[in-house]
Design a protein around this motif. Structure first.
Motif: not given
Length: 469
Positions: A185-201
């Motif tokens: 919910i805190y991410c956007n199309i340019d930045n998803a650094s708030a998500s640890s799972k996305w960063s791990a991917l």
């Protein structure tokens, strides 16, 4: 006394105006000093890794920045030669057409742009394209899979390992449900650094990337509850730095098309289009969506038995008839740890090289076919232009279709050429591992033609169309 009061009043007004102007300048200066974001360069043409047959392509790009662009900073290089003085430059774009034909082969372009902030933030984009007839290789992989829905979730490294070493795929995409990722919910199309799972991917993807050998891809799937919004469906987005989810505001279908249209490099795929999951407002055409939505999943499932999986070729025809410029894909949408092993479903990308930029360029230009047979090779051209092409005002249409399957147990039984409204304009029967169909017809405007290859064991393959304008 009145005179003194008047003078005092006027002086007070001037002081007030001066203070406001000073504060404004201070705020602007503060804003500019704090600005560390360089300009955005987009809509480059020819695109990254694009193959050009013509020798004088128009090289162009657009740029933007909240603080404005310093036009004096703009420089365009072609094969390391500064050609800026030969370019047409405006406040938001640059273009250049060579006076002579370029030599055949790779051309390297570089664009430099600075903004008007005090920091003079600089953006540099370098890319290449090729002049001359390309030679495409057929790379096989999958563009739809999940880790987040597994009964016993594994690491992203494990999934990429299976795809590379157990399934021998050329490329493999993990496309998690964005609603299921932490802090989405805190991410956007340019930045998803708030998500640890996305960063791990992303970290795992970069770790497994080996150009020329295996290209792991990442993406996200935005999904809507079909009971609440049957007009939407599921969509994969590739080549984004961030993500969005359906829990965020202003995410109706038209809003989503508008959002992705603002990001030229994105690639979209309509996933499992059907009544159960969503039909995207019955594929109501959107010029904004058409720019990014390049793919439609015509086959999906990770069952060994072919008949237990899904086919959406009827939806493919509907979308094409509505005006969408899309290519078919066939994926496993894995819900188990059987990535690429489950069955023979494959998406095949025609590309000059096995690297991310080349694959994405081919997806953008729809050089793709979908198959339920992991060994089949299909070549399809009209007037020597490959599947996915758009041909304008041709004098004739010369079709060339070849299907080859080296597995002796798989026989090609029929090749169909299908056009608008599902009309089969040509059909030829075979019973061989080798099948070839060549013919000519008179051109008709606003037509498209795609190929369906049928094999024994009820296996089918579908190609991207070629459009005639």
């Amino acid at each position: 006394m009145n005179f003194k009061k008047s003078v005092f009043f006027i002086i007070s007004i001037f002081i007030l105006i001066f203070c406001n102007i000073s504060n404004g300048l201070d705020n602007q200066s503060k804003h500019n000093n704090n600005d560390l974001n360089p300009p955005i360069i987009e809509d480059i043409c020819p695109s990254k890794c694009q193959e050009y047959i013509i020798g004088r392509p128009c090289i162009k790009a657009s740029y933007k920045d909240l603080n404005g662009i310093d036009l004096s900073s703009i420089k365009l290089f072609l094969n390391y030669e500064d050609i800026t003085d030969k370019c047409k430059i405006t406040k938001n774009s640059i273009s250049y057409t060579p006076s002579k034909r370029l030599k055949r082969g790779t051309q390297i372009a570089k664009l430099e742009v600075c903004d008007l902030s005090l920091n003079k933030n600089k953006q540099v984009l370098e890319w290449y394209f090729t002049v001359g007839t390309p030679i495409y290789k057929h790379y096989r992989g999958l563009l739809h899979s999940h880790i987040d829905t597994l009964p016993n979730p594994i690491k992203y490294d494990d999934a990429y390992y299976i795809a590379k070493y157990k399934s021998n795929l050329d490329f493999f995409a993990i496309t998690e449900h964005s609603n299921e990722l932490d802090n989405s919910i805190y991410c956007n199309i340019d930045n998803a650094s708030a998500s640890s799972k996305w960063s791990a991917l992303i970290k795992s993807r970069d770790k497994f990337t080996v150009n020329g050998s295996f290209i792991p891809l990442s993406g996200f799937e935005i999904t809507y509850d079909n009971k609440q919004n049957s007009s939407f469906g599921h969509i994969n987005i590739f080549n984004s730095n961030g993500l969005v989810c359906s829990n965020q505001p202003d995410m109706k279908l038209d809003d989503f098309y508008k959002l992705i249209n603002e990001h030229d490099d994105l690639i979209g795929q309509f996933n499992n289009p059907c009544i159960n999951f969503g039909t995207f407002s019955n594929f109501k055409y959107s010029s904004l969506g058409d720019k990014i939505m390049c793919l439609l999943e015509v086959g999906s499932g990770d069952n060994v038995e072919l008949q237990k999986n899904y086919r959406y070729d009827d939806m493919y025809q509907i979308a094409l008839d509505k005006g969408w410029h899309i290519a078919p894909t066939c994926n496993q949408n894995n819900q188990k740890t059987n990535f690429g092993i489950a069955n023979e479903f494959r998406t095949v990308i025609l590309s000059t090289d096995l690297n991310k930029d080349s694959l994405f360029d081919s997806l953008k230009n729809r050089r793709v076919y979908a198959t339920e047979d992991k060994n089949i090779k299909i070549d399809y051209t009209i007037n020597d232009l490959p599947l996915g092409s758009i041909i304008t005002n041709p004098s004739k249409l010369s079709f060339s279709i070849t299907a080859i399957d080296n597995d002796l147990n798989d026989k090609i039984t029929e090749i169909q050429v299908i056009s608008n409204n599902g009309q089969i304009i040509k059909s030829t029967k075979f019973n061989s591992n080798l099948a070839k169909l060549d013919f000519n017809i008179k051109p008709e405007k606003n037509k498209f033609y795609y190929i369906k290859v049928i094999e024994n064991k009820n296996k089918i393959s579908l190609t991207a169309p070629i459009w005639i304008k």
